[in-house]
Write a protein that holds these residues in place. Structure first.
Motif, mmCIF file in Angstrom:
data_model
loop_
_atom_site.group_PDB
_atom_site.id
_atom_site.type_symbol
_atom_site.label_atom_id
_atom_site.label_comp_id
_atom_site.label_asym_id
_atom_site.label_seq_id
_atom_site.Cartn_x
_atom_site.Cartn_y
_atom_site.Cartn_z
ATOM 1 N N ILE A 19 -55.726 19.526 2.945
ATOM 2 C CA ILE A 19 -55.955 20.780 3.676
ATOM 3 C C ILE A 19 -54.634 21.410 4.083
ATOM 4 O O ILE A 19 -54.467 22.640 4.046
ATOM 5 C CB ILE A 19 -56.854 20.517 4.898
ATOM 6 N N ALA A 20 -53.670 20.581 4.452
ATOM 7 C CA ALA A 20 -52.355 21.098 4.857
ATOM 8 C C ALA A 20 -51.649 21.818 3.717
ATOM 9 O O ALA A 20 -50.778 22.667 3.958
ATOM 10 C CB ALA A 20 -51.488 19.953 5.369
ATOM 11 N N LEU A 21 -52.020 21.497 2.468
ATOM 12 C CA LEU A 21 -51.434 22.180 1.310
ATOM 13 C C LEU A 21 -52.242 23.402 0.884
ATOM 14 O O LEU A 21 -51.703 24.327 0.274
ATOM 15 C CB LEU A 21 -51.333 21.209 0.129
ATOM 16 N N ILE A 22 -53.512 23.409 1.209
ATOM 17 C CA ILE A 22 -54.390 24.506 0.794
ATOM 18 C C ILE A 22 -54.313 25.695 1.755
ATOM 19 O O ILE A 22 -54.353 26.856 1.333
ATOM 20 C CB ILE A 22 -55.853 24.006 0.697
ATOM 21 N N ASN A 23 -54.180 25.431 3.037
ATOM 22 C CA ASN A 23 -54.297 26.497 4.044
ATOM 23 C C ASN A 23 -53.149 27.500 4.122
ATOM 24 O O ASN A 23 -53.396 28.671 4.409
ATOM 25 C CB ASN A 23 -54.528 25.885 5.425
ATOM 26 N N PRO A 24 -51.894 27.116 3.917
ATOM 27 C CA PRO A 24 -50.816 28.100 4.120
ATOM 28 C C PRO A 24 -50.985 29.390 3.342
ATOM 29 O O PRO A 24 -50.837 30.488 3.902
ATOM 30 C CB PRO A 24 -49.568 27.333 3.694
ATOM 31 N N SER A 25 -51.308 29.322 2.065
ATOM 32 C CA SER A 25 -51.460 30.545 1.278
ATOM 33 C C SER A 25 -52.739 31.292 1.648
ATOM 34 O O SER A 25 -52.773 32.536 1.621
ATOM 35 C CB SER A 25 -51.448 30.229 -0.219
ATOM 36 N N GLY A 70 -54.763 36.324 4.780
ATOM 37 C CA GLY A 70 -55.757 36.878 5.697
ATOM 38 C C GLY A 70 -57.078 36.148 5.713
ATOM 39 O O GLY A 70 -58.045 36.619 6.328
ATOM 40 N N LEU A 71 -57.152 34.996 5.052
ATOM 41 C CA LEU A 71 -58.383 34.215 5.032
ATOM 42 C C LEU A 71 -58.378 33.172 6.138
ATOM 43 O O LEU A 71 -57.320 32.684 6.554
ATOM 44 C CB LEU A 71 -58.551 33.510 3.683
ATOM 45 N N ALA A 72 -59.568 32.831 6.593
ATOM 46 C CA ALA A 72 -59.693 31.802 7.623
ATOM 47 C C ALA A 72 -59.297 30.449 7.046
ATOM 48 O O ALA A 72 -59.580 30.156 5.883
ATOM 49 C CB ALA A 72 -61.122 31.751 8.142
ATOM 50 N N PRO A 73 -58.642 29.607 7.823
ATOM 51 C CA PRO A 73 -58.275 28.278 7.318
ATOM 52 C C PRO A 73 -59.517 27.449 7.020
ATOM 53 O O PRO A 73 -60.566 27.624 7.641
ATOM 54 C CB PRO A 73 -57.451 27.682 8.454
ATOM 55 N N VAL A 74 -59.381 26.540 6.065
ATOM 56 C CA VAL A 74 -60.481 25.641 5.747
ATOM 57 C C VAL A 74 -60.389 24.392 6.609
ATOM 58 O O VAL A 74 -59.312 24.023 7.102
ATOM 59 C CB VAL A 74 -60.482 25.239 4.258
#
Length: 531
Positions: free
Chosen positions: A429-435, A440-444
């Motif tokens: 998740i730490a690699l997926i969320n930054p971009s 402008g998308l909500a974090p997973v």
């Protein structure tokens, strides 16, 4: 000296003789002449690499064919769409059909087959001539074997490994070759793709060993090999590790094969790859394994990038951007018969696709086009309203700018997949969320995106996706226009190819005919095609 190749001999000689031309030189040298001097041997090394790059990036103009096979592979992977361009229709028209592996030009498989084997033949001949005593560079007391000989051996082995690896990534089978024994010019000893990939990985590991023994040597590759950039031995070690990680992941033909990968081992190679400290080649938005394009030098350009930047005959596929749509238009498009499908407008909170001021405003990576210039020859189902502005607004970026074929971003998403499959969810998740957050998308979270009206991505049925769906969407968007191998290999490994798609390329029909082997192909309802 006997060359290692068969039908690709002319291509190999052409690489050496005419690396800055896109026309056949009728005065091309013989094999002996091509390797007669140390300077010619060094030129051959750079030409062998450019041959590999040309096929991988759609820069093969030997027959006046541009965009091939990259545009077709990106179409199979649902990344780009095109009409009557780059042999796109041969494999990516819908519904998917049997690939004509005999009567047509067979460019989608014939060009990479010739180019990869030409590069393999040339790299292998370089290693043979070095084994026979050829010395490269200054010969003196400090370097009795030649100042550049070890560098030449490292790069020849590197190209040898890349060539075997990509033949295995693309084709169902092929011939294996190295410097230890001549290749029978009429050999029919075709080996399965698994053995080709294994051979490529073994040769890349040899590259690592060779480069590691001289890791402190300050002699870099000439900027004529990878145009405009000089790579150190430490860089080659990192590149080879990253390509091994690619080979282990992208070689899988099915979800079952992909799930069975040793993902802990993949992480080990990633740890030693281009995201490790010390590898930081970048030029603006281009990072990783990069090269300066020259419109006059084959094997430096990327017509794959150019295809994504076009706003005429090629555009961004609806399959790539559709999962971001929150209006239901994508689901309507999917459920519309092919004969009446047409381009549609996407509404999304993803600011890479459109801005905050409206659904037709420009995003940071993609731009809406109000006019439709794509041909209607094949109908309108291929039509898209979107082009890429990832690398600016000019379409010839791939011909004149800096091109990358492997990036830290891609490596981080390979890492994220490994972590997900190893149940190390928080790290993934730490690699997926930054971009996502930057767009402008909500974090997973562990359950995926928030299940709200603004959920991105959405599945084909319109429901909110889970964490895996979010990972897949994010990787596809963030690796867009890196290398066409990626969307195709990911789609087959994730089970997302359209039914009847080519999961691998057949040996070209002309090669089969020359060897007296039975004709075969893939696609449509034939065995070996996407279910």
């Amino acid at each position: 000296m006997k060359n290692t190749s068969r039908t690709w001999l002319g291509a190999a000689l052409l690489l050496t003789a005419c690396q800055s031309l896109d026309i056949v030189n009728t005065n091309a040298p013989s094999v002996d002449d091509a390797f007669a001097t140390p300077n010619n041997v060094e030129t051959a090394i750079g030409s062998a690499f450019k041959g590999w790059w040309a096929s991988t990036s759609g820069d093969d103009l030997r027959q006046g064919i541009t965009y091939t096979p990259a545009l077709a592979l990106a179409g199979l992977g649902g990344e780009l769409t095109a009409v009557t361009l780059g042999q796109f229709d041969d494999v990516a028209a819908e519904p998917r059909s049997e690939y004509n592996n005999f009567d047509a030009g067979q460019w989608v498989n014939r060009l990479p087959y010739q180019s990869y084997y030409a590069s393999l033949a040339m790299a292998t001949d370089v290693l043979r001539i070095l084994d026979a005593g050829m010395k490269l560079g200054t010969v003196d007391a400090a370097f009795p074997n030649g100042r550049s000989t070890t560098r030449g051996r490292i790069w020849a082995k590197f190209v040898q490994g890349l060539s075997h690896l990509y033949i295995g990534l693309y084709f169902d089978k092929g011939l294996i070759n190295d410097e230890t024994k001549p290749l029978d010019p009429y050999s029919t000893d075709f080996r399965p793709y698994t053995e080709l990939i294994a051979k490529g990985i073994a040769q890349l590991q040899e590259t690592i060993t060779l480069a590691t023994t001289v890791i402190s040597d300050t002699l870099r590759s000439p900027t004529s090999w990878v145009n405009g950039y000089a790579y150190s031995n430490a860089d080659v070690v990192k590149l080879a590790n990253s390509f091994i990680a690619r080979g282990k992941v992208y070689g899988a033909r099915t979800p079952t094969e992909r799930a069975a990968i040793n993902w802990s081992e993949v992480l080990t190679f990633l740890d030693r790859g281009i995201t490790a400290p010390g590898f930081s080649y970048s030029s603006g938005s281009k990072q990783g394994f990069i090269q300066q394009a020259d419109p006059n030098i084959r094997g430096t350009r990327s017509y794959y990038v150019r295809g994504g930047q076009l706003q005429t005959d090629a555009r961004v596929s609806n399959y790539l951007l559709g999962p971001a749509d929150t209006t239901g238009r994508y689901q309507t498009w999917l459920n519309t018969p092919l004969g009446t499908r047409a381009a549609f407008i996407i509404g999304t909170p993803d600011r890479r696709i459109h801005g905050a001021t409206g659904q037709t405003s420009s995003g940071t990576v993609f731009r809406y086009l109000s006019s439709q210039t794509m041909s209607t020859t094949q109908g309108t189902y291929m039509h898209s309203n979107y082009r890429s502005i990832k690398y600016g607004t000019v379409s010839d970026t791939g011909e004149r700018g800096v091109n990358s074929t492997m990036t830290p971003t891609e490596m981080n998403f390979l890492r994220a997949e490994a972590l997900l499959r190893l149940n190390r969810t928080a790290e993934a998740i730490a690699l997926i969320n930054p971009s996502r957050v930057a767009a402008g998308l909500a974090p997973v979270t562990a359950t995926g995106p928030p299940n709200t009206p603004s959920c991105v991505p959405r599945r084909n049925d319109g429901t909110c996706g889970d964490l895996w769906d979010a990972f897949v969407y994010e990787k596809r968007i963030m690796t867009f226009l890196t290398e066409a191998t990626i969307p195709w290999a990911d789609a087959r490994g994730w089970g997302k190819l359209l039914k009847g798609s080519l999961m691998q390329l057949p040996v070209p029909g002309r090669e089969l005919q020359t060897l007296g082997l039975p004709y075969y192909t893939f696609g449509g309802t034939l065995p070996g095609s996407a279910p």
